[in-house]
Design a protein around this motif. Structure first.
Motif, PDB file in Angstrom:
ATOM      1  N   ALA A  61       0.788  -1.159  -0.001  1.00  0.00           N
ATOM      2  CA  ALA A  61      -0.003  -0.026   0.028  1.00  0.00           C
ATOM      3  C   ALA A  61       0.761   1.265  -0.159  1.00  0.00           C
ATOM      4  CB  ALA A  61      -0.947   0.095   1.170  1.00  0.00           C
ATOM      5  N   SER A  62       1.962   1.195   0.707  1.00  0.00           N
ATOM      6  CA  SER A  62       2.681   2.341   0.926  1.00  0.00           C
ATOM      7  C   SER A  62       3.568   2.592  -0.256  1.00  0.00           C
ATOM      8  CB  SER A  62       3.768   2.320   2.145  1.00  0.00           C
ATOM      9  OG  SER A  62       4.504   1.258   2.070  1.00  0.00           O
ATOM     10  N   ALA A  63       4.295   1.425  -0.992  1.00  0.00           N
ATOM     11  CA  ALA A  63       4.753   1.400  -2.215  1.00  0.00           C
ATOM     12  C   ALA A  63       3.951   2.080  -3.191  1.00  0.00           C
ATOM     13  CB  ALA A  63       5.201   0.048  -2.657  1.00  0.00           C
ATOM     14  N   GLN A  64       2.640   1.597  -3.293  1.00  0.00           N
ATOM     15  CA  GLN A  64       1.673   2.242  -4.310  1.00  0.00           C
ATOM     16  C   GLN A  64       1.550   3.575  -4.456  1.00  0.00           C
ATOM     17  OE1 GLN A  64      -2.719   1.519  -3.826  1.00  0.00           O
ATOM     18  NE2 GLN A  64      -2.467   0.503  -5.771  1.00  0.00           N
ATOM     19  N   ALA A  65       1.312   4.102  -3.199  1.00  0.00           N
ATOM     20  CA  ALA A  65       0.932   5.475  -2.779  1.00  0.00           C
ATOM     21  C   ALA A  65       2.262   6.350  -3.157  1.00  0.00           C
ATOM     22  CB  ALA A  65       0.754   5.706  -1.113  1.00  0.00           C
ATOM     23  N   ASN A  66       3.549   5.606  -2.868  1.00  0.00           N
ATOM     24  CA  ASN A  66       4.757   6.668  -3.281  1.00  0.00           C
ATOM     25  C   ASN A  66       4.732   6.666  -4.716  1.00  0.00           C
ATOM     26  OD1 ASN A  66       5.045   6.741  -0.571  1.00  0.00           O
ATOM     27  ND2 ASN A  66       6.536   4.916  -0.231  1.00  0.00           N
ATOM     28  N   ALA A  67       4.682   5.386  -5.417  1.00  0.00           N
ATOM     29  CA  ALA A  67       4.712   5.526  -6.841  1.00  0.00           C
ATOM     30  C   ALA A  67       3.755   6.476  -7.334  1.00  0.00           C
ATOM     31  CB  ALA A  67       4.375   4.162  -7.365  1.00  0.00           C
ATOM     32  N   TYR A  68       2.493   6.522  -7.147  1.00  0.00           N
ATOM     33  CA  TYR A  68       1.500   7.221  -7.825  1.00  0.00           C
ATOM     34  C   TYR A  68       1.586   8.738  -7.438  1.00  0.00           C
ATOM     35  CZ  TYR A  68      -1.268   3.445  -9.924  1.00  0.00           C
ATOM     36  OH  TYR A  68      -1.334   2.288 -10.757  1.00  0.00           O
ATOM     37  N   ARG A  69       2.334   9.064  -6.175  1.00  0.00           N
ATOM     38  CA  ARG A  69       2.487  10.365  -5.877  1.00  0.00           C
ATOM     39  C   ARG A  69       3.539  11.014  -7.115  1.00  0.00           C
ATOM     40  NH1 ARG A  69       3.185   9.883  -1.015  1.00  0.00           N
ATOM     41  NH2 ARG A  69       5.508   9.522  -0.864  1.00  0.00           N
ATOM     42  N   ALA A  70       4.440  10.259  -7.238  1.00  0.00           N
ATOM     43  CA  ALA A  70       5.571  10.451  -8.294  1.00  0.00           C
ATOM     44  C   ALA A  70       4.857  10.444  -9.850  1.00  0.00           C
ATOM     45  CB  ALA A  70       6.728   9.493  -8.209  1.00  0.00           C
ATOM     46  N   VAL A  71       4.161   9.660 -10.092  1.00  0.00           N
ATOM     47  CA  VAL A  71       3.462   9.771 -11.345  1.00  0.00           C
ATOM     48  C   VAL A  71       2.559  11.104 -11.448  1.00  0.00           C
ATOM     49  CG1 VAL A  71       1.379   8.619 -12.590  1.00  0.00           C
ATOM     50  CG2 VAL A  71       3.152   7.297 -11.817  1.00  0.00           C
ATOM     51  N   GLU A  72       1.775  11.295 -10.330  1.00  0.00           N
ATOM     52  CA  GLU A  72       1.137  12.598 -10.712  1.00  0.00           C
ATOM     53  C   GLU A  72       1.763  13.735 -10.635  1.00  0.00           C
ATOM     54  OE1 GLU A  72      -1.350  11.837  -7.210  1.00  0.00           O
ATOM     55  OE2 GLU A  72      -2.504  10.138  -7.981  1.00  0.00           O
ATOM     56  N   ALA A  73       3.264  13.857 -10.501  1.00  0.00           N
ATOM     57  CA  ALA A  73       4.013  15.109 -10.403  1.00  0.00           C
ATOM     58  C   ALA A  73       4.412  15.286 -12.074  1.00  0.00           C
ATOM     59  CB  ALA A  73       5.131  14.894  -9.690  1.00  0.00           C
ATOM     60  N   ILE A  74       4.199  14.158 -12.764  1.00  0.00           N
ATOM     61  CA  ILE A  74       4.665  14.101 -14.047  1.00  0.00           C
ATOM     62  C   ILE A  74       3.541  14.947 -15.220  1.00  0.00           C
ATOM     63  CG2 ILE A  74       5.544  12.944 -16.113  1.00  0.00           C
ATOM     64  CD1 ILE A  74       6.845  10.937 -14.179  1.00  0.00           C
ATOM     65  N   ASP A  75       4.053  15.710 -16.000  1.00  0.00           N
ATOM     66  CA  ASP A  75       2.907  16.130 -16.946  1.00  0.00           C
ATOM     67  C   ASP A  75       3.324  15.662 -18.339  1.00  0.00           C
ATOM     68  OD1 ASP A  75       1.615  17.798 -18.625  1.00  0.00           O
ATOM     69  OD2 ASP A  75       2.311  19.727 -18.313  1.00  0.00           O
ATOM     70  N   PHE A  76       2.418  14.806 -18.405  1.00  0.00           N
ATOM     71  CA  PHE A  76       2.615  13.798 -20.029  1.00  0.00           C
ATOM     72  C   PHE A  76       1.062  14.014 -20.540  1.00  0.00           C
ATOM     73  CE2 PHE A  76       3.323   9.478 -21.711  1.00  0.00           C
ATOM     74  CZ  PHE A  76       3.589  10.084 -23.118  1.00  0.00           C
ATOM     75  N   ALA A  77       0.644  15.085 -21.206  1.00  0.00           N
ATOM     76  CA  ALA A  77      -0.747  15.379 -21.387  1.00  0.00           C
ATOM     77  C   ALA A  77      -1.350  14.216 -22.440  1.00  0.00           C
ATOM     78  CB  ALA A  77      -0.853  16.677 -21.934  1.00  0.00           C
ATOM     79  N   GLU A  78      -0.216  13.632 -23.388  1.00  0.00           N
ATOM     80  CA  GLU A  78      -0.646  12.614 -24.247  1.00  0.00           C
ATOM     81  C   GLU A  78      -0.238  11.328 -23.967  1.00  0.00           C
ATOM     82  OE1 GLU A  78       1.255  14.321 -27.810  1.00  0.00           O
ATOM     83  OE2 GLU A  78      -0.237  15.634 -28.114  1.00  0.00           O
ATOM     84  N   GLY A  79      -0.366  11.119 -22.742  1.00  0.00           N
ATOM     85  CA  GLY A  79       0.220   9.752 -22.095  1.00  0.00           C
ATOM     86  C   GLY A  79      -1.080   9.324 -21.030  1.00  0.00           C
ATOM     87  N   PHE A  80      -0.960   8.105 -21.031  1.00  0.00           N
ATOM     88  CA  PHE A  80      -2.050   7.521 -19.819  1.00  0.00           C
ATOM     89  C   PHE A  80      -1.360   6.519 -18.961  1.00  0.00           C
ATOM     90  CE2 PHE A  80      -1.900   4.297 -23.230  1.00  0.00           C
ATOM     91  CZ  PHE A  80      -2.244   3.144 -22.725  1.00  0.00           C
ATOM     92  N   TYR A  81      -2.025   5.911 -18.039  1.00  0.00           N
ATOM     93  CA  TYR A  81      -1.571   4.928 -17.059  1.00  0.00           C
ATOM     94  C   TYR A  81      -2.641   4.220 -16.430  1.00  0.00           C
ATOM     95  CZ  TYR A  81      -1.852   8.487 -13.631  1.00  0.00           C
ATOM     96  OH  TYR A  81      -2.242   9.639 -12.771  1.00  0.00           O
ATOM     97  N   ARG A  82      -2.349   3.010 -15.783  1.00  0.00           N
ATOM     98  CA  ARG A  82      -3.526   2.403 -15.001  1.00  0.00           C
ATOM     99  C   ARG A  82      -3.078   2.710 -13.551  1.00  0.00           C
ATOM    100  NH1 ARG A  82      -3.932  -4.139 -15.955  1.00  0.00           N
ATOM    101  NH2 ARG A  82      -4.978  -3.801 -13.878  1.00  0.00           N
ATOM    102  N   ARG A  83      -4.379   2.985 -12.837  1.00  0.00           N
ATOM    103  CA  ARG A  83      -4.429   3.676 -11.516  1.00  0.00           C
ATOM    104  C   ARG A  83      -4.660   2.520 -10.691  1.00  0.00           C
ATOM    105  NH1 ARG A  83      -5.207   9.490 -12.354  1.00  0.00           N
ATOM    106  NH2 ARG A  83      -5.726   9.794 -14.202  1.00  0.00           N
ATOM    107  N   ASP A  84      -4.646   1.379 -10.942  1.00  0.00           N
ATOM    108  CA  ASP A  84      -4.818   0.060 -10.057  1.00  0.00           C
ATOM    109  C   ASP A  84      -3.656  -0.717  -9.818  1.00  0.00           C
ATOM    110  OD1 ASP A  84      -5.073  -0.859 -12.477  1.00  0.00           O
ATOM    111  OD2 ASP A  84      -6.826  -2.070 -12.124  1.00  0.00           O
ATOM    112  N   ILE A  85      -2.222  -0.480 -10.168  1.00  0.00           N
ATOM    113  CA  ILE A  85      -1.217  -1.420 -10.155  1.00  0.00           C
ATOM    114  C   ILE A  85      -1.339  -1.948  -8.716  1.00  0.00           C
ATOM    115  CG2 ILE A  85       1.113  -1.792 -10.266  1.00  0.00           C
ATOM    116  CD1 ILE A  85      -0.613  -1.272 -13.052  1.00  0.00           C
ATOM    117  N   GLY A  86      -1.274  -3.375  -8.632  1.00  0.00           N
ATOM    118  CA  GLY A  86      -1.108  -4.041  -7.118  1.00  0.00           C
ATOM    119  C   GLY A  86      -2.744  -4.339  -6.793  1.00  0.00           C
ATOM    120  N   TRP A  87      -3.672  -3.797  -7.543  1.00  0.00           N
ATOM    121  CA  TRP A  87      -5.119  -4.055  -7.046  1.00  0.00           C
ATOM    122  C   TRP A  87      -5.418  -5.637  -6.334  1.00  0.00           C
ATOM    123  CZ3 TRP A  87      -8.966  -7.151  -8.887  1.00  0.00           C
ATOM    124  CH2 TRP A  87      -8.626  -7.713 -10.255  1.00  0.00           C
TER     125      TRP A  87
END
Length: 423
Positions: free
Chosen positions: A392-418
């Protein structure tokens, strides 16, 4: 020691990241060369232009630069026999021979080996024409069924067909030019996990587990990709199940390859299905996985150069077991619009420093520099990775870093580790 790393993706960036850390060990690292590398690897290695299909040029470069170890990242040069050319020149290389790389290069080869050695895997039929495939589907299999292209397919040559219409569409695409080979398999019920094992052809060194997320959509929906994210370790692969996989799948494979005169040297990446009857082999890769390498390298605490060199020189038995951190590592792939079909190239990427400040490690998978800025240049573009005391903490840390990136023409799954988080 000088080291040459071949490849340009996220796997190679993660390997380069860990290889440079061997500088703190003995004999350590002098210069890391990478061919062709990518903008992320450029901060760690000297990038060089080498055509991996030109074996003579690779050998000449290695001799000129006094390279003590060559690490082959992707599967294509292995299937092409580059490791054989390097070994013929007495150059230590981490990666299997052309013949041994058939474990990844030919699904049919691997299935036949499993049948001979009694290795648990799905029932299968090899087909070389659409007519053969139709006969096999009529006589042997019930739906759902798994259809695999026999050769290399970058992790995307697999279709799980639940209806006859889906089956026909997959076979039409596969045999569109009239010439192809395929493996049709029974559908296995269970959960997938990945087990990595280093071997020099005799000794086995377990090298961590991971769980990949192959489907493009959240909840594991949509078409297969090369991988949209992963985490390590994979708790679903318990110590008991891992030992069974080693004893019943990996060890018999290594023994059978040696008995056939084609010993395997490098890393065996076993894709497993954890069924009610125990682990069964889905397929082998003859190199590190992507994005699994990113999470494995975040946790590996040893000297990667010394470990790979021991594999290359047949001295793996002299080393202690591989050491991994107790932390969980999780990586999220940021992909370009259109992936896994035709990805949109050229999308601007901003904010990698912010992602690192947020605690992420960003591995480049498909990027290039254009007019001084970073842009997308592939399907999978970045692998944003972080660790934590638990998933849970690894997931939170990874998505916090993802959300700091501006890649308007990209996408990602929001449920890795679900899957693991819902257990």
């Amino acid at each position: 020691m000088n080291v040459l790393l071949l490849g340009s993706g996220g796997r190679e960036h993660a390997l380069a990241w860990k290889l440079v850390q061997s500088a703190s060990f003995s004999p350590g690292l002098d210069t890391l060369y990478a061919a062709p590398g990518n903008p992320g690897i450029a901060s760690l290695a000297t990038l060089v232009r080498l055509d991996a299909t030109d074996h003579a040029s690779v050998v000449a470069f290695v001799r000129e630069k006094a390279i003590g170890l060559v690490v082959i990242g992707p599967e294509a040069p292995l299937v092409d026999g580059l490791a054989d050319s390097l070994r013929a020149a007495a150059i230590p290389v981490f990666g299997p021979s052309r013949a041994a790389a058939q474990l990844e290069g030919s699904k049919g080869f691997t299935k036949d080996l499993c049948a001979r050695a009694g290795i648990p895997t799905a029932g299968y039929v090899r087909v070389a024409s659409r007519a053969d495939a139709d006969i096999a589907l009529t006589r042997t299999f019930s739906l759902p069924v798994v259809i695999k292209a026999d050769g290399l397919a970058a992790g995307k040559g697999v279709v799980i067909a639940f209806t006859r219409a889906e089956t026909d569409a997959a076979l039409d695409a596969l045999f569109a030019d009239g010439e192809a080979e395929a493996v049709i398999e029974e559908f296995l019920e269970g959960e997938e996990a990945s087990l990595f094992v280093l071997t020099d052809g005799t000794t086995l060194m377990p090298f961590g587990s991971a769980q990949d997320h192959k489907r493009v959509g959240e909840g594991d929906t949509g078409p297969n990709t090369g991988g949209m994210g992963a985490y390590s370790p994979a708790p679903v692969l318990t110590a008991a199940l891992e030992q069974r996989a080693l004893d019943e799948i990996v060890a018999p494979t290594v023994a059978a390859m040696a008995a056939d005169g084609i010993p395997f040297s490098g890393v065996l990446y076993a894709g497993l299905m954890l069924t009610a009857q125990g682990p069964k082999l889905i397929e082998y890769n003859a190199r590190f996985g992507d994005p699994e390498t990113q999470v494995l390298m975040m946790r590996f605490e040893g000297d990667l150069i010394a470990t790979m060199l021991a594999v290359a020189e047949g001295r793996l038995a002299d080393l202690p077991p591989a050491r991994f951190s107790d932390a969980t590592a999780l990586t999220v792939v940021m992909a370009a619009e259109g992936y896994p079909g035709t990805p949109k190239a050229g999308g601007a990427i901003i904010g990698l420093d912010s992602a690192r400040a947020a605690g992420g490690t960003v591995f480049h998978a498909g990027t290039r520099l254009e007019d001084g800025g970073l842009v997308a240049a592939g399907g999978r573009v970045l692998a944003v990775t972080a660790t934590g005391d638990d998933l849970a903490s690894a997931q939170a840390n990874a998505y916090r870093a993802v959300e700091a990136i501006d890649f308007a023409e990209g996408f990602y799954r929001r449920d890795i580790g679900w899957r693991e988080l819902t257990r």
